[in-house]
Design a protein around this motif. Structure first.
Motif, short mmCIF file in Angstrom:
data_model
loop_
_atom_site.label_atom_id
_atom_site.label_comp_id
_atom_site.label_asym_id
_atom_site.label_seq_id
_atom_site.Cartn_x
_atom_site.Cartn_y
_atom_site.Cartn_z
N ASN A 1 0.82 -1.21 0.00
CA ASN A 1 0.00 0.00 0.00
C ASN A 1 0.85 1.26 0.00
O ASN A 1 0.52 2.25 -0.68
N GLN B 1 -9.23 -0.10 -7.52
CA GLN B 1 -10.25 -1.12 -7.30
C GLN B 1 -10.18 -2.27 -8.30
O GLN B 1 -10.71 -3.36 -8.03
N ALA C 1 -7.16 -3.95 -5.19
CA ALA C 1 -8.17 -4.59 -4.34
C ALA C 1 -8.21 -6.11 -4.52
O ALA C 1 -8.13 -6.86 -3.53
N GLY D 1 -16.32 -5.55 -0.93
CA GLY D 1 -15.34 -4.47 -0.89
C GLY D 1 -15.73 -3.29 -1.76
O GLY D 1 -15.41 -2.14 -1.44
N TRP E 1 -14.70 0.17 -0.06
CA TRP E 1 -13.43 0.80 -0.40
C TRP E 1 -13.52 1.99 -1.35
O TRP E 1 -12.77 2.96 -1.18
N GLN F 1 -11.46 5.27 -0.33
CA GLN F 1 -10.32 5.69 -1.14
C GLN F 1 -10.59 7.00 -1.88
O GLN F 1 -9.66 7.75 -2.18
N THR G 1 -5.45 4.51 5.08
CA THR G 1 -5.91 3.22 4.57
C THR G 1 -5.89 2.16 5.66
O THR G 1 -6.77 1.30 5.73
N CYS H 1 -8.96 2.39 7.79
CA CYS H 1 -10.08 1.74 7.10
C CYS H 1 -9.90 0.23 7.10
O CYS H 1 -10.88 -0.53 7.22
N ALA H 2 -8.65 -0.21 6.96
CA ALA H 2 -8.36 -1.65 6.92
C ALA H 2 -8.62 -2.31 8.26
O ALA H 2 -8.83 -3.52 8.31
N TRP I 1 -12.02 -3.37 7.75
CA TRP I 1 -12.04 -4.38 6.69
C TRP I 1 -11.42 -5.69 7.15
O TRP I 1 -11.91 -6.77 6.81
#
Length: 223
Positions: free
Chosen positions: A61, A88, A92, A127, A131, A135, A151, A154-155, A158
């Motif tokens: 990332n 994406q 992703a 996702g 996402w 993003q 990120t 957010c992860a 996720w």
């Protein structure tokens, strides 16, 4: 404190971003296990998730965000949409694939593609409901030097979903919502459903040998 943190990120961008990303990703597994079975923590699984997160997801990332910014610089609408589309359609699915196969490999599974085959498509579709929005904010508003950290935040959410999907879900948002709002006494059943089904398959393959007359033979008593 925030200014001090940002100074450290500017000074050591790779170390701080990757470390925070890995810790947050592994924290997602901890949260999943804490909600699923509070009395028993599988620290080996958390370790495996952390290894995958630190060795691949965080590093990938970090450099991926810089590649996108060099290719499509700025936060104009067109540039953001280009970065979002490429993210994406490329990053992703790759990240999801590495998670399922990487954790399976570290666990020593014979077929490391089993979870990927069963859950990748549903996970990728789920996702797409999460996402792109995260993003879009990342590419439009967050400075490059903290995008991996953003990120990672957010992860954290996720990763909780991914760990649930891998252990007892099917990669769909519906299954995750059912798990979140299920009664507490039902959480263990959801978590152990996958293991239970495998045990049933093993038992069904075993042959049970019984006497032909259906009665146990008794040995004569010696006097």
């Amino acid at each position: 404190m925030i200014h001090s943190f940002l100074r450290q990120v500017r000074r050591f961008p790779w170390v701080t971003n990757v470390t925070l990303y890995g810790c947050l990703f592994a924290g997602g597994d901890f949260v999943h296990q804490w909600f699923s079975r509070k009395e028993e923590m599988d620290w080996r699984h958390t370790r495996n998730v952390a290894v995958v997160a630190f060795s691949f997801h965080g590093n990938f990332n970090f450099f991926w965000m810089r590649f996108l910014e060099r290719s499509f610089p700025g936060n104009a609408k067109g540039m953001v949409l280009r970065k979002l589309f490429l993210d994406q359609t490329t990053a992703a699915p790759l990240a999801t694939t590495v998670f399922y196969t990487g954790v399976s490999f570290l666990e020593g599974k014979e077929d490391i593609l089993e979870d990927w085959r069963e859950k990748f498509l549903n996970t990728y579709k789920t996702g797409l409901m999460f996402w792109p929005f995260m993003q879009c904010v990342n590419f439009a508003l967050v400075p490059l030097y903290v995008r991996t950290t953003f990120t990672g935040c957010c992860a954290f959410i996720w990763a909780t979903f991914l760990c649930f999907s891998r252990q007892s879900g099917d990669g769909t948002a519906g299954a995750a919502l059912a798990w979140m709002f299920a009664p507490k006494d039902h959480l263990t059943e959801l978590t152990d459903e996958k293991a239970g089904s495998k045990d049933d398959q093993v038992v069904s393959k075993e042959e049970v040998i019984t006497p032909e007359d259906g009665k146990a033979e008794s040995k004569p008593t010696q006097h």
